[in-house]
Write an enzyme that holds these catalytic residues in place. Sequence first.
Site, PDB file in Angstrom:
ATOM      1  CG  ASP A 227     -52.539 -43.026  23.205  1.00 17.36           C
ATOM      2  OD1 ASP A 227     -53.313 -43.154  24.156  1.00 17.36           O
ATOM      3  OD2 ASP A 227     -52.017 -44.014  22.642  1.00 17.36           O
ATOM      4  CG  ASP A 229     -56.867 -44.065  27.418  1.00 11.80           C
ATOM      5  OD1 ASP A 229     -57.079 -44.574  26.307  1.00 11.80           O
ATOM      6  OD2 ASP A 229     -57.518 -44.363  28.431  1.00 11.80           O
TER       7      ASP A 229
HETATM    8  N1  LIG Z   1     -54.961 -45.480  24.758  1.00  9.97           N
HETATM    9  C1  LIG Z   1     -54.732 -46.768  24.482  1.00  9.97           C
HETATM   10  N2  LIG Z   1     -55.537 -47.729  25.006  1.00  9.97           N
HETATM   11  C2  LIG Z   1     -55.300 -49.040  24.749  1.00  9.97           C
HETATM   12  N3  LIG Z   1     -54.307 -49.468  23.954  1.00  9.97           N
HETATM   13  C3  LIG Z   1     -53.510 -48.561  23.404  1.00  9.97           C
HETATM   14  N4  LIG Z   1     -52.437 -48.684  22.602  1.00  9.97           N
HETATM   15  C4  LIG Z   1     -51.974 -47.438  22.347  1.00  9.97           C
HETATM   16  N5  LIG Z   1     -52.717 -46.499  22.970  1.00  9.97           N
HETATM   17  C5  LIG Z   1     -53.682 -47.174  23.638  1.00  9.97           C
END
Ligand SMILES: Nc1ncnc2[nH]cnc12
Length: 311
Positions: A227, A229
Amino acid sequence: MNSLPAPYKDDVRIAVIGGTGLKELPGFTQVGSLDILTPWGKPSSPIAILRHKCSTTGKDVFIAFLSRHGLHHEIAPHEVPSRANIAALRWIGVRTIVAFSAVGSLKEEIKPRDFVVPDQVIDRTKGIRPFTFFEGGAVVHVGFADPFDEGVAKVVRACGHSLEGDGVVLHDRGLLVCMEGPQFSTRAESNLYRSWGGSVINMSCLPESKLAREAEIAYQMICMSTDYDCWHAAEEDVTVEIVMENMKANAVNARRFLSAVLDTLSIDAHADLVNARHLKGSMKFGISTPVAQWKPEIKENLNWLYPGYFE
Ligand SMILES: Nc1ncnc2[nH]cnc12
Ligand SMILES: CSC[C@H]1O[C@H](OP(=O)(O)O)[C@H](O)[C@@H]1O
């Protein structure tokens, strides 16, 4: 249990720690399951011993597998019993750990489903996770300038690149931010980490990698981006659903990547690396408190972890 079953005693040098979306390693034959009680409690899951036929040498090798969040993802990042996990792995003979992690991307060019081999970490955990084997009157400091093992990283990079064109995209280096969680970051935090040069973010690299260093185990994390974030204006903010969807969609590539790494680490030319000969005895140089001053119960625990070091 206090000794390993004979078939793989002295043979298990490499472990995989699986994270989100990687609770087991399908395609490998499980030949054992070990419940180990360490002086730091029980590990996240039983340790599965997997037989792996090395495609280069044709030889059988035994790999340990541990599921970081438990068999049903019931252990939150701040609850992972990392001391027990690392102690149990060392105790069965493991000297190299390849750890998997689902991460958020902090850079445009690291797209969801890309792999990253991080070479640095910024610690944004909050000090609530037990992070050392040395406490209670036994003070030891080990170097952590380079939190990952460059020898293992080289193998991982070469394997990743050999799969390029087959759907694997690999970034050779990266700055990993390890946050506390379990809540995801605020937008302000996400942008702050970007301004620091962060490449990817997770909740699980620390204290795992610090404890591996204390245990003289060569440790390298392989990250898979799931992703963006919450900093990216044109992309959805991270949710567990997005993370799991991307993990599932890329599971075959993750498995092929890992198989290639295990094959390559298993060849005789890598025996010294996999046995972490370059780390052997290193923590003895960091002892600040004379062993004669250690409390008996602390000494007993540390002798469990490092047999023969502090007699
Ligand atoms: N955006 C994110 N922040 C922290 N841990 C994660 N693991 C997968 N995506 C994450
Ligand atoms: C379910 S998203 C957050 C979760 O995913 C990562 O897990 P892991 O590193 O064990 O693969 C991240 O670190 C968080 O624990």
